[in-house]
Write an enzyme that holds these catalytic residues in place. Sequence first.
Site, short mmCIF file in Angstrom:
data_model
loop_
_atom_site.label_atom_id
_atom_site.label_comp_id
_atom_site.label_asym_id
_atom_site.label_seq_id
_atom_site.Cartn_x
_atom_site.Cartn_y
_atom_site.Cartn_z
CG ASP A 130 -0.31 0.12 2.54
OD1 ASP A 130 0.92 0.23 2.62
OD2 ASP A 130 -1.05 0.11 3.55
CG HIS A 131 -0.68 4.78 1.49
ND1 HIS A 131 -1.80 3.96 1.53
CD2 HIS A 131 -0.60 5.36 2.69
CE1 HIS A 131 -2.37 4.07 2.72
NE2 HIS A 131 -1.66 4.92 3.44
CB CYS A 180 0.09 -3.12 4.39
SG CYS A 180 -0.44 -4.35 5.60
N GLY A 181 1.16 -1.47 6.56
CA GLY A 181 1.54 -0.97 7.88
C GLY A 181 1.95 -2.06 8.85
CB THR A 182 0.20 -4.53 10.82
OG1 THR A 182 -0.86 -4.99 9.97
CG2 THR A 182 -0.23 -3.35 11.66
N GLY A 183 1.52 -5.51 7.90
CA GLY A 183 1.72 -6.72 7.12
C GLY A 183 0.53 -7.66 7.20
CG HIS A 198 8.24 -26.53 9.09
ND1 HIS A 198 8.14 -26.66 10.46
CD2 HIS A 198 9.48 -26.99 8.76
CE1 HIS A 198 9.28 -27.19 10.93
NE2 HIS A 198 10.10 -27.38 9.91
CG ASN A 199 3.84 -23.29 7.12
OD1 ASN A 199 4.49 -22.52 7.81
ND2 ASN A 199 3.11 -24.27 7.65
NE ARG A 214 2.04 3.30 9.43
CZ ARG A 214 0.98 3.27 8.63
NH1 ARG A 214 0.09 2.29 8.74
NH2 ARG A 214 0.78 4.22 7.76
NE ARG A 263 7.08 -32.92 11.20
CZ ARG A 263 8.28 -32.62 11.62
NH1 ARG A 263 9.28 -33.45 11.47
NH2 ARG A 263 8.50 -31.47 12.23
CG HIS A 264 7.03 -30.09 7.18
ND1 HIS A 264 6.55 -29.74 8.42
CD2 HIS A 264 8.33 -30.43 7.36
CE1 HIS A 264 7.52 -29.86 9.32
NE2 HIS A 264 8.61 -30.29 8.70
NE ARG A 273 2.08 -31.96 10.23
CZ ARG A 273 3.11 -32.14 11.03
NH1 ARG A 273 4.11 -31.31 11.00
NH2 ARG A 273 3.12 -33.17 11.87
#
Length: 149
Positions: free
Chosen positions: A12-13, A69-72, A102-103, A113, A136-137, A140
């Site tokens: 974002d901005h 973004c600000g917090t992600g 793992h993911n 921020r 094993r991942h 999942r």
Amino acid sequence: MTTNKRIVLSSDHSGIPLRQVVAAHIAAKGWEVVDIGPTSSESTPYPKHGEAAAQLVASGDCRFGIVLCGTGQGIMMASNKVKGIRCGVCSDTFSARMIREHNNANMLSMGVRVIGEGVALDIVDAFLSAQFEGGRHAMRVEMIEALEV
């Protein structure tokens, strides 16, 4: 997953300055950067930028995506609405490595921020250098994919 060396970046901005630093950093490491903006500091909604980046990853046009973004958190949530996307928000290198190992995350989100430039670049390096462990991942990850509609 595609094996190309293209990474889409969006924000974002609030994320423009850090996104530009990240773009230069990964380009110097040999990645092709696809920066889809925005370029103006005028307020812009993060959901449309998260979705646009996620669509390029989901289509295979880009191997990975990095969004800010600000917090992600918000841009990560929007990105994850696109089928085939596994995006995690990270503010430390351990988490960045684990979401890949793992993911099998294909997108990284960061909060401008929340973290500074040095930490952000370390997170990007951890994310890009990690490899999915499978085993094993894999089961999942398949379970996560089965939740997609």
